[in-house]
Design an enzyme around this catalytic site. Sequence first.
Site, PDB file in Angstrom:
ATOM      1  N   GLU A  37       0.831  -1.218   0.000  1.00 56.76           N
ATOM      2  CA  GLU A  37       0.000   0.000   0.000  1.00 56.76           C
ATOM      3  C   GLU A  37       0.863   1.265   0.000  1.00 56.76           C
ATOM      4  O   GLU A  37       1.845   1.361   0.732  1.00 56.76           O
ATOM      5  CB  GLU A  37      -0.897  -0.015   1.246  1.00 56.76           C
ATOM      6  CG  GLU A  37      -2.333   0.266   0.944  1.00 56.76           C
ATOM      7  CD  GLU A  37      -2.966  -0.758   0.014  1.00 56.76           C
ATOM      8  OE1 GLU A  37      -3.114  -0.434  -1.187  1.00 56.76           O
ATOM      9  OE2 GLU A  37      -3.298  -1.849   0.467  1.00 56.76           O
ATOM     10  N   SER A  42     -13.451   3.870  -9.466  1.00 57.27           N
ATOM     11  CA  SER A  42     -13.022   4.801 -10.518  1.00 57.27           C
ATOM     12  C   SER A  42     -12.156   4.083 -11.555  1.00 57.27           C
ATOM     13  O   SER A  42     -12.347   4.258 -12.753  1.00 57.27           O
ATOM     14  CB  SER A  42     -12.290   6.000  -9.933  1.00 57.27           C
ATOM     15  OG  SER A  42     -11.217   5.591  -9.124  1.00 57.27           O
ATOM     16  N   ASP A  71       2.991   2.246  -4.794  1.00 60.05           N
ATOM     17  CA  ASP A  71       2.985   2.383  -6.268  1.00 60.05           C
ATOM     18  C   ASP A  71       3.569   3.720  -6.736  1.00 60.05           C
ATOM     19  O   ASP A  71       4.440   3.755  -7.603  1.00 60.05           O
ATOM     20  CB  ASP A  71       1.593   2.108  -6.878  1.00 60.05           C
ATOM     21  CG  ASP A  71       0.469   3.013  -6.412  1.00 60.05           C
ATOM     22  OD1 ASP A  71       0.678   3.820  -5.466  1.00 60.05           O
ATOM     23  OD2 ASP A  71      -0.635   2.917  -6.993  1.00 60.05           O
ATOM     24  N   LEU A 113     -12.417   0.287  -3.225  1.00 58.62           N
ATOM     25  CA  LEU A 113     -12.315  -0.876  -4.108  1.00 58.62           C
ATOM     26  C   LEU A 113     -12.137  -0.461  -5.573  1.00 58.62           C
ATOM     27  O   LEU A 113     -12.349  -1.245  -6.485  1.00 58.62           O
ATOM     28  CB  LEU A 113     -13.558  -1.766  -3.950  1.00 58.62           C
ATOM     29  CG  LEU A 113     -13.782  -2.306  -2.532  1.00 58.62           C
ATOM     30  CD1 LEU A 113     -15.077  -3.121  -2.459  1.00 58.62           C
ATOM     31  CD2 LEU A 113     -12.609  -3.165  -2.069  1.00 58.62           C
ATOM     32  N   SER A 114     -11.760   0.794  -5.771  1.00 57.17           N
ATOM     33  CA  SER A 114     -11.403   1.292  -7.105  1.00 57.17           C
ATOM     34  C   SER A 114     -12.541   1.284  -8.106  1.00 57.17           C
ATOM     35  O   SER A 114     -12.397   0.833  -9.242  1.00 57.17           O
ATOM     36  CB  SER A 114     -10.215   0.511  -7.682  1.00 57.17           C
ATOM     37  OG  SER A 114      -9.097   0.723  -6.899  1.00 57.17           O
ATOM     38  N   ASP A 168      -4.361   0.524  -9.137  1.00 57.55           N
ATOM     39  CA  ASP A 168      -5.770   0.177  -9.356  1.00 57.55           C
ATOM     40  C   ASP A 168      -6.033  -0.219 -10.805  1.00 57.55           C
ATOM     41  O   ASP A 168      -6.714  -1.210 -11.080  1.00 57.55           O
ATOM     42  CB  ASP A 168      -6.676   1.369  -9.003  1.00 57.55           C
ATOM     43  CG  ASP A 168      -6.379   1.936  -7.629  1.00 57.55           C
ATOM     44  OD1 ASP A 168      -5.784   1.216  -6.807  1.00 57.55           O
ATOM     45  OD2 ASP A 168      -6.725   3.106  -7.381  1.00 57.55           O
ATOM     46  N   SER A 217     -25.727   7.176 -17.073  1.00 54.22           N
ATOM     47  CA  SER A 217     -25.426   6.093 -16.142  1.00 54.22           C
ATOM     48  C   SER A 217     -26.695   5.675 -15.425  1.00 54.22           C
ATOM     49  O   SER A 217     -27.690   6.399 -15.422  1.00 54.22           O
ATOM     50  CB  SER A 217     -24.382   6.549 -15.130  1.00 54.22           C
ATOM     51  OG  SER A 217     -25.005   7.348 -14.158  1.00 54.22           O
ATOM     52  N   ALA A 270     -15.641   2.853  -1.266  1.00 59.07           N
ATOM     53  CA  ALA A 270     -15.284   1.753  -0.361  1.00 59.07           C
ATOM     54  C   ALA A 270     -13.806   1.404  -0.444  1.00 59.07           C
ATOM     55  O   ALA A 270     -13.337   0.505   0.234  1.00 59.07           O
ATOM     56  CB  ALA A 270     -16.116   0.515  -0.701  1.00 59.07           C
TER      57      ALA A 270
END
Length: 382
Positions: free
Chosen positions: A31, A128, A34, A125-126, A172, A65, A123
């Site tokens: 974490e 995006s 990167d 969890l990517s 991600d 959307s 959350a």
Amino acid sequence: MTSMSDIFTAAYGRTPDGVWSAPGRVNLIGEHTDYNNGYVLPFAIDYRTRVAVARREDRELHLRSTFTDGEVVASLDSLDPASMDGWSAYVLGVAWAAADAGVSLEGAFGLDIVIDSQVPVGAGLSSSAALECAAGVAFNELWDWGLTPLALARLGRVAENSAVGAPTGLLDQAASMLGQEDHVVFLDCLTEDAKPVPLHLREEGLGILVMNSNVNHDHATGGYGDRFRSCEVGAGALGVDSLREIGVDDLDRAATVLDAETLRRVRHVVTENERVLATVETLRKDGPRALGDLLNASQVSMRDDFEITVREIDLACDAAVAAGAIGARMTGGGLGGSAIALVPLSEAEAIAEAVRAVLAEHGLREPTIFPVVPSQGARRDV
Ligand code: GLA
């Protein structure tokens, strides 16, 4: 479940040319390494974002959307990251990033696009990256870019950095593009060399639980950028281009040069890189049951040195381990978001229950706990 084709037809009154999708991700370990040119070990999860797309006669991009009303319209002749915002920036940003990287959009036709996502937003969890990568694979095919999955991951990162304004790394998008079933993606962020490493979860009777704290995080502002800058300051003071060049043996010297807080930030990144390498080695030699100490040490490092965990996450990780998880740690950017627990499948429900009970005892918000399965990365669905 309504199909993406039906959703598209309801939105635009015609059938789409295709449907593409890309997953969210969980980082097993590694974490905030990167953007320091270090190592990461994420996997793509079985929650995906889908885009249904059809060509238009003009050069306009129309975006709709299922999670909000209305339509965003942009022209391929005037894509400008400064004027992009909200969810559409993740899609328009990828088109802009491609043009900025030298891909010609001159002959490109416009598109009608509709987006639907199962990846929970906020959350950690990517969601995006899932949207950027779903758009990326669709554009790559429809506009005939001929780019590799890794090149598309890079465009997603540029979109995130430029259009959305978050100084994030490649983690991600690499996971979302390159994920494989029952594998983690071992990515060296300096060389951008990526290798799948088998996890063997199912055959070991193990699973991964996501424990979403439901404490919201926002990477475009706040603590993420502060951590990013601390790492830059640390690297600068130590005379290196990135913290990748620093090893555990250099930490004594670092202690004489850096202030206490910067030293803690640097120590997290340096030790976390070591833990990623050790995790890959352990997976290869001993399998996932042997990962507990590494996962737990990563959690402690994020809690005490990088200081990006919140109380809900710390308690959830401790409670999971106390209830029989092999290991548990926060995943993603932090300051809210989710943790993961590596658990024997037979005990998953009892562990989830124990975590909920501990958070309730402390009067904290109820976490949302659910299993995730390492899954395939971005692809064309229909
Ligand atoms: C977020 C960023 C990633 C990475 C993680 C922390 O998910 O988008 O690039 O920095 O935080 O590891």
